[in-house]
Motif scaffolding. Structure first.
Motif, PDB file in Angstrom:
ATOM      1  N   PRO A  41     -15.048  28.088   1.512  1.00  0.00           N
ATOM      2  CA  PRO A  41     -16.034  27.676   0.422  1.00  0.00           C
ATOM      3  C   PRO A  41     -15.028  27.142  -0.658  1.00  0.00           C
ATOM      4  N   GLU A  42     -13.631  27.223  -0.633  1.00  0.00           N
ATOM      5  CA  GLU A  42     -12.846  26.483  -1.624  1.00  0.00           C
ATOM      6  C   GLU A  42     -11.861  25.593  -0.914  1.00  0.00           C
ATOM      7  N   GLY A  43     -11.144  25.100  -1.713  1.00  0.00           N
ATOM      8  CA  GLY A  43     -10.392  23.845  -1.350  1.00  0.00           C
ATOM      9  C   GLY A  43     -11.270  22.467  -1.209  1.00  0.00           C
ATOM     10  N   ARG A  44     -10.410  21.481  -1.297  1.00  0.00           N
ATOM     11  CA  ARG A  44     -10.637  20.097  -1.075  1.00  0.00           C
ATOM     12  C   ARG A  44      -9.724  19.375  -0.283  1.00  0.00           C
ATOM     13  N   GLN A  45     -10.231  18.342   0.714  1.00  0.00           N
ATOM     14  CA  GLN A  45      -9.366  17.474   1.237  1.00  0.00           C
ATOM     15  C   GLN A  45      -9.074  16.295   0.450  1.00  0.00           C
ATOM     16  N   LEU A  58       0.682  -1.525  -0.167  1.00  0.00           N
ATOM     17  CA  LEU A  58       0.188   0.079   0.169  1.00  0.00           C
ATOM     18  C   LEU A  58       0.890   1.249   0.122  1.00  0.00           C
ATOM     19  N   TRP A  59       0.248   2.259  -0.788  1.00  0.00           N
ATOM     20  CA  TRP A  59       1.058   3.465  -0.720  1.00  0.00           C
ATOM     21  C   TRP A  59      -0.109   4.520  -0.659  1.00  0.00           C
ATOM     22  N   ALA A  60       0.058   5.363   0.479  1.00  0.00           N
ATOM     23  CA  ALA A  60      -1.127   6.068   1.109  1.00  0.00           C
ATOM     24  C   ALA A  60      -0.575   7.637   1.535  1.00  0.00           C
ATOM     25  N   ALA A  61      -1.643   8.632   1.063  1.00  0.00           N
ATOM     26  CA  ALA A  61      -1.314  10.035   1.570  1.00  0.00           C
ATOM     27  C   ALA A  61      -2.734  10.657   1.571  1.00  0.00           C
ATOM     28  N   ARG A  62      -2.290  11.874   2.323  1.00  0.00           N
ATOM     29  CA  ARG A  62      -3.658  12.736   2.297  1.00  0.00           C
ATOM     30  C   ARG A  62      -3.282  13.981   2.558  1.00  0.00           C
ATOM     31  N   GLY A  63      -3.925  14.818   1.942  1.00  0.00           N
ATOM     32  CA  GLY A  63      -3.498  16.484   1.836  1.00  0.00           C
ATOM     33  C   GLY A  63      -4.674  17.313   1.624  1.00  0.00           C
ATOM     34  N   ARG A  64      -4.379  18.541   1.094  1.00  0.00           N
ATOM     35  CA  ARG A  64      -5.605  19.462   1.076  1.00  0.00           C
ATOM     36  C   ARG A  64      -4.981  20.425  -0.293  1.00  0.00           C
ATOM     37  N   HIS A  65      -5.980  20.669  -0.952  1.00  0.00           N
ATOM     38  CA  HIS A  65      -5.943  21.284  -2.214  1.00  0.00           C
ATOM     39  C   HIS A  65      -6.491  22.692  -2.107  1.00  0.00           C
ATOM     40  N   THR A  66      -5.855  23.849  -2.122  1.00  0.00           N
ATOM     41  CA  THR A  66      -6.520  25.070  -1.822  1.00  0.00           C
ATOM     42  C   THR A  66      -7.181  25.677  -2.885  1.00  0.00           C
ATOM     43  N   GLY A  67      -7.217  25.216  -4.227  1.00  0.00           N
ATOM     44  CA  GLY A  67      -7.847  26.026  -5.194  1.00  0.00           C
ATOM     45  C   GLY A  67      -9.358  25.774  -5.293  1.00  0.00           C
ATOM     46  N   PRO A  68     -10.045  26.419  -6.237  1.00  0.00           N
ATOM     47  CA  PRO A  68     -11.575  25.829  -6.380  1.00  0.00           C
ATOM     48  C   PRO A  68     -11.771  25.236  -7.425  1.00  0.00           C
ATOM     49  N   ALA A  94      -2.649  25.129  -4.974  1.00  0.00           N
ATOM     50  CA  ALA A  94      -1.505  24.077  -4.533  1.00  0.00           C
ATOM     51  C   ALA A  94      -2.049  22.863  -3.765  1.00  0.00           C
ATOM     52  N   TRP A  95      -1.505  21.654  -4.216  1.00  0.00           N
ATOM     53  CA  TRP A  95      -2.380  20.384  -3.658  1.00  0.00           C
ATOM     54  C   TRP A  95      -1.525  19.746  -2.553  1.00  0.00           C
ATOM     55  N   ASP A  96      -0.374  20.431  -2.309  1.00  0.00           N
ATOM     56  CA  ASP A  96       0.610  19.771  -0.950  1.00  0.00           C
ATOM     57  C   ASP A  96       0.282  20.221   0.223  1.00  0.00           C
ATOM     58  N   HIS A  97      -0.660  20.747   0.699  1.00  0.00           N
ATOM     59  CA  HIS A  97      -0.831  21.287   2.101  1.00  0.00           C
ATOM     60  C   HIS A  97      -1.337  19.972   2.948  1.00  0.00           C
ATOM     61  N   HIS A  98      -0.695  20.296   4.055  1.00  0.00           N
ATOM     62  CA  HIS A  98      -1.111  19.413   5.356  1.00  0.00           C
ATOM     63  C   HIS A  98      -2.772  19.255   5.371  1.00  0.00           C
ATOM     64  N   PRO A  99      -3.244  18.144   5.782  1.00  0.00           N
ATOM     65  CA  PRO A  99      -4.761  18.149   5.617  1.00  0.00           C
ATOM     66  C   PRO A  99      -5.330  18.974   7.007  1.00  0.00           C
ATOM     67  N   THR A 100      -4.593  19.037   8.061  1.00  0.00           N
ATOM     68  CA  THR A 100      -5.206  19.433   9.393  1.00  0.00           C
ATOM     69  C   THR A 100      -4.164  20.820   9.776  1.00  0.00           C
TER      70      THR A 100
END
Length: 393
Positions: free
Chosen positions: A90-94, A15-25, A129-135
């Motif tokens: 309002p913007e961003g996705r985990q 398994l390869w697993a990762a989690r992050g946060r994207h800040t764009g709309p 950017a998509w490489d932000h820490h999720p929390t």
């Protein structure tokens, strides 16, 4: 921090697993463009957007992407990316990304993150950017994250980053102020499979005492001019914190050989799955839709075998039910044909219930009494006055 991982399943080596946060709309558009480009170039075999089957409002807002490719041209890899809207923004996705290979993962393989997300460039800057820490705010995977000057804030950040982390937290202490090459992130010197799973925290030369004070609760200590890997939470059984520190890390742009070896050893540990990873892996295995013709054929064969087993079980149950019903009918028939076990109690005899012989005997008794009474009574005179007219002689 928990010190036991008894109740947690371990991370599979495939398994390869990762989690992050994207800040764009428009995170979903960025993923689509990236997947199309990799499919056209042959980096991936195909990708799909399966429909979301969840019934909750949160699940209905999710978006899912699947992709498959072959590592080293022979090892099949299946990956699943899930985008979830942020509740307070309002913007961003985990995002959550899990990829599973047919054999244990090799860190020299391409990072699955780079097959779903673009590398750094103008397009990424325009879309976010998509490489932000999720929390934890302010932390990014592909950059050097300088520790705060405030000791309490430093402690709070390190504890928050290590709590139920999907990534590997690396704390590096600068023995002296590095030059331009030394200020570059170490992630670019790591193998591709580790680059987007390592979060680098950098302590300035004067922060050695403060950072070790902040790490005291975690049970580790960073050497002067070295690095340490923060223990996972919960820690696996038999985990030794002293084995995952590097005494010297040269920040001169050269490959950190000792650090890479320690990271590889840490990634190979039977570490417990962080919160949410087990569910993401189950979704990848159970709800996978991007099947090849051979996989579809095998799935249909498994379904036929499953239906055959279910039909056989139903047939056995029917036969057992029929046999039990026949035995019940036989027992009921035998019960009806059997004689009564005892007679009803005899009621008291009434005069009307006497037998004819007894009645005749009673009648004879009354007749005898009647005749005996007539014989003892005197005869009446013809005149009816009762005077005896018999001659005395």
């Amino acid at each position: 921090m928990s010190n036991s991982a008894t109740d947690h399943a371990t991370i599979p080596q495939t398994l390869w697993a990762a989690r992050g946060r994207h800040t764009g709309p428009t995170a979903e558009d960025v993923v689509r463009r990236t997947l199309r480009r990799h499919r056209e170039s042959g980096d991936i075999d195909d990708f799909a957007e399966p429909p979301v089957t969840g019934e909750s409002p949160e699940q209905s807002r999710e978006q899912i992407f699947e992709a498959r490719w072959r590592a080293d041209s022979t090892v099949a890899v299946r990956a699943r990316l899930t985008l979830v809207p942020l509740q307070d923004r309002p913007e961003g996705r985990q995002w959550t990304l899990v990829a599973e290979a047919e054999r244990p993962w090799d860190e020299a393989w391409p990072s699955p993150a780079t097959l779903f997300w673009p590398e750094a460039g103008p397009a990424e800057g325009a879309d976010g950017a998509w490489d932000h820490h999720p929390t934890v705010a302010g932390l990014r995977f592909r950059q050097v994250n300088a520790l705060p000057e405030d000791d309490k804030e430093m402690r709070r950040r390190l504890r928050g980053a290590s709590r139920e982390a999907w990534c590997v937290n690396l704390v590096v202490h600068e023995a002296m102020t590095p030059d331009e090459r030394g200020r570059l992130p170490l992630a670019q010197l790591l193998p591709p499979g580790l680059r987007h799973r390592v979060l680098e925290h950098r302590a300035a030369p004067q922060q050695l005492r403060a950072v070790n004070w902040a790490l005291k609760d975690l049970g580790v200590e960073v050497p002067r001019g070295g690095a340490v890997l923060l223990p996972p939470d919960p820690a696996p059984e038999g985990y030794d914190r002293r084995e995952h520190s590097v005494r010297s890390v040269f920040l001169d742009g050269s490959e950190p050989t000792e650090l890479v070896a320690t990271l590889r050893q840490f990634a190979a540990l039977p570490r417990p799955l962080p919160r949410g990873a087990a569910e993401a892996l189950a979704d990848l295995r159970d709800n996978w839709t991007l099947l090849t013709l051979q996989e579809e054929l095998e799935r249909e064969r498994r379904l036929v075998a499953m239906y055959a087993e279910a039909l056989e079980a139903m047939t056995k149950s029917r036969d057992l039910y029929r046999e039990a019903a026949e035995q019940a009918h036989q027992a009921l028939a035998a019960y009806r044909d059997a004689p009564a076990p005892h007679t009803s109690p005899r009621r008291p005899e009434r005069p009307g219930d006497r037998t004819p012989s007894a009645l005749q005997q009673l009648t004879r008794t009354f007749e005898r009494l009647k005749f005996s009474t007539k014989g003892s009574r005197p005869d009446a005179s013809p005149d009816g006055d009762g005077t005896d007219t018999t001659d005395p002689a």
